[in-house]
Write a protein that holds these residues in place. Sequence first.
Motif, short mmCIF file in Angstrom:
data_model
loop_
_atom_site.label_atom_id
_atom_site.label_comp_id
_atom_site.label_asym_id
_atom_site.label_seq_id
_atom_site.Cartn_x
_atom_site.Cartn_y
_atom_site.Cartn_z
N THR A 165 0.83 -1.27 -0.26
CA THR A 165 0.07 0.15 -0.06
C THR A 165 0.73 1.35 0.21
OG1 THR A 165 -1.68 1.18 1.01
CG2 THR A 165 0.02 0.09 2.71
N ALA A 166 0.26 2.39 -0.53
CA ALA A 166 0.97 3.69 -0.20
C ALA A 166 -0.05 4.50 0.09
CB ALA A 166 1.41 4.21 -1.60
N ILE A 167 0.05 5.26 1.34
CA ILE A 167 -1.07 6.21 1.81
C ILE A 167 -0.27 7.55 2.16
CG2 ILE A 167 -2.72 6.64 3.76
CD1 ILE A 167 -2.43 3.54 4.15
N LYS A 168 -0.95 8.48 1.47
CA LYS A 168 -0.30 9.98 1.49
C LYS A 168 -0.87 10.49 2.76
CE LYS A 168 0.82 14.08 -1.22
NZ LYS A 168 2.25 13.76 -1.01
N PHE A 169 -0.25 10.84 4.19
CA PHE A 169 -0.91 11.33 5.13
C PHE A 169 -1.11 12.85 4.90
CE2 PHE A 169 1.46 7.93 7.70
CZ PHE A 169 0.39 6.90 7.52
N ASN A 170 -0.21 13.42 4.19
CA ASN A 170 -0.47 14.83 3.83
C ASN A 170 0.64 15.38 2.93
OD1 ASN A 170 2.14 15.42 5.33
ND2 ASN A 170 1.02 14.98 7.23
N GLU A 171 0.78 16.63 2.67
CA GLU A 171 1.63 16.95 1.47
C GLU A 171 3.14 16.32 1.76
OE1 GLU A 171 1.04 21.17 0.95
OE2 GLU A 171 -0.87 20.91 -0.09
N LYS A 172 3.42 16.39 2.93
CA LYS A 172 4.70 16.06 3.32
C LYS A 172 5.09 14.42 3.65
CE LYS A 172 6.36 20.29 5.28
NZ LYS A 172 7.32 20.46 4.22
N ALA A 173 3.99 13.64 4.04
CA ALA A 173 4.42 12.37 4.34
C ALA A 173 3.64 11.36 3.90
CB ALA A 173 4.21 12.45 6.12
N THR A 174 4.13 10.42 3.32
CA THR A 174 3.72 8.88 2.73
C THR A 174 4.25 7.85 3.27
OG1 THR A 174 3.54 10.39 0.58
CG2 THR A 174 3.43 7.95 0.46
N PHE A 175 3.03 6.91 3.63
CA PHE A 175 3.21 5.55 4.34
C PHE A 175 3.61 4.60 3.34
CE2 PHE A 175 1.58 1.55 5.60
CZ PHE A 175 2.54 1.23 6.79
N ASN A 176 4.68 3.77 3.07
CA ASN A 176 4.69 2.62 2.00
C ASN A 176 4.60 1.34 2.74
OD1 ASN A 176 5.03 4.36 -0.56
ND2 ASN A 176 6.36 5.18 0.61
N ALA A 177 4.28 0.41 2.32
CA ALA A 177 4.55 -0.96 2.90
C ALA A 177 4.30 -2.18 1.65
CB ALA A 177 3.40 -1.40 4.12
N GLU A 178 4.91 -3.01 2.14
CA GLU A 178 5.06 -4.13 1.36
C GLU A 178 5.16 -5.60 1.87
OE1 GLU A 178 7.64 -4.05 -2.28
OE2 GLU A 178 8.31 -6.22 -1.65
N VAL A 179 4.50 -6.69 1.51
CA VAL A 179 4.75 -8.03 2.07
C VAL A 179 4.90 -8.76 1.11
CG1 VAL A 179 3.47 -9.75 3.50
CG2 VAL A 179 3.07 -7.41 3.98
N GLY A 180 5.76 -9.85 1.22
CA GLY A 180 6.08 -10.85 0.21
C GLY A 180 5.93 -12.36 0.83
N TYR A 181 5.60 -13.23 0.01
CA TYR A 181 5.75 -14.72 0.55
C TYR A 181 5.94 -15.55 -0.57
CZ TYR A 181 4.50 -19.04 2.94
OH TYR A 181 4.61 -20.43 3.34
N ASP A 182 6.60 -16.69 -0.70
CA ASP A 182 6.96 -17.64 -1.98
C ASP A 182 6.57 -19.15 -1.47
OD1 ASP A 182 9.30 -18.46 -0.91
OD2 ASP A 182 10.38 -17.24 -2.13
#
Length: 231
Positions: A165-182
Motif C-alpha cells: 500500500t501507499a497512503i499519503k498522510f499529508n503533503e509531506k508524509a507518505t506511508f509505504n508498505a510491502e509484504v512478500g511470500y513464496d
Amino acid sequence: EMGIEHAYIELGGFRIGKTDSLFSTFTDYSSGVLNDGLVPYGPFATLQIAYTYTGANGFSAAIALEQGDEDEGEFASGITEDYAPYVVGGVSLTQGWGKIGVVAGYDSWEQEVAVKGRLDVNITDTASVFVMAAWDSGGNSGPNLSDGANFYAPWGGDWAVWGGTAIKFNEKATFNAEVGYDDFDNFSIAANIAYDLVPGFTITPEIAYVDNFDIDDSDAWGVNVRFQRTF
C-alpha cells in the motif's frame, strides 16, 4: 568495483541498451519501500531491445528481447548461452480506478517460463493498494545458479505473492508498505514513511523483517534511513 546500471537510447517507444528487465519494469517494480523485493519479484540489469505501445485509452503492450546479465548472481541464470535471446511480453490497462497488467518471460537457455500479474486499486485520491502474483514453470529447481534457475523467477519455488500500500498522510508524509511470500516459505515485510522535509529533500526511515517459516532461527530485522536530495 564500478559498473553501468542504465545506458540506453529510447525513441518513439523503442528502446535499445542496458537497463532493468521488462519483466520487472512493466509491472512497476513492486512498492515504494527501500527494501522492495526481499522476496524477489524479477531480474534487473540486462541488455535489451524493446518496444512499448501506449494507447490513448490506457491500454499498453510491450515486447522485449533480452540477454540477461552475469551480475544477477545466485538468484538468476545470468546471460543466455543459447543462440536465441530471452523473450518478454506484457499487456496492461490503466484507468481511473487503478491498473491491471500481466507480463511473461521466457528463459531460452533453461527453456522455462515465468508469468506475473499485478492489480493496483486507488481506494481514494491519497491511498492505493496492490497485489501481485507470479508463477514459474521450473520453480521446483530452487532459486540459485547451481540449480539452473529461470532468469525471470528469482523467488523460491513455483510461485510467489506480494501485496502493499501507499497512503499519503499529508503533503509531506507518505506511508509505504510491502509484504512478500513464496513457495519455499520465505516471508518478508517492510514499511517506511517518506517525509519531504523541504522541497527536494526527503528523509525515509524504514523497518524490515524477513523469515523462512521452514527454517529455525532464520528471522531477522533491519532498519534503514535514506536521505535523498533531488536537484
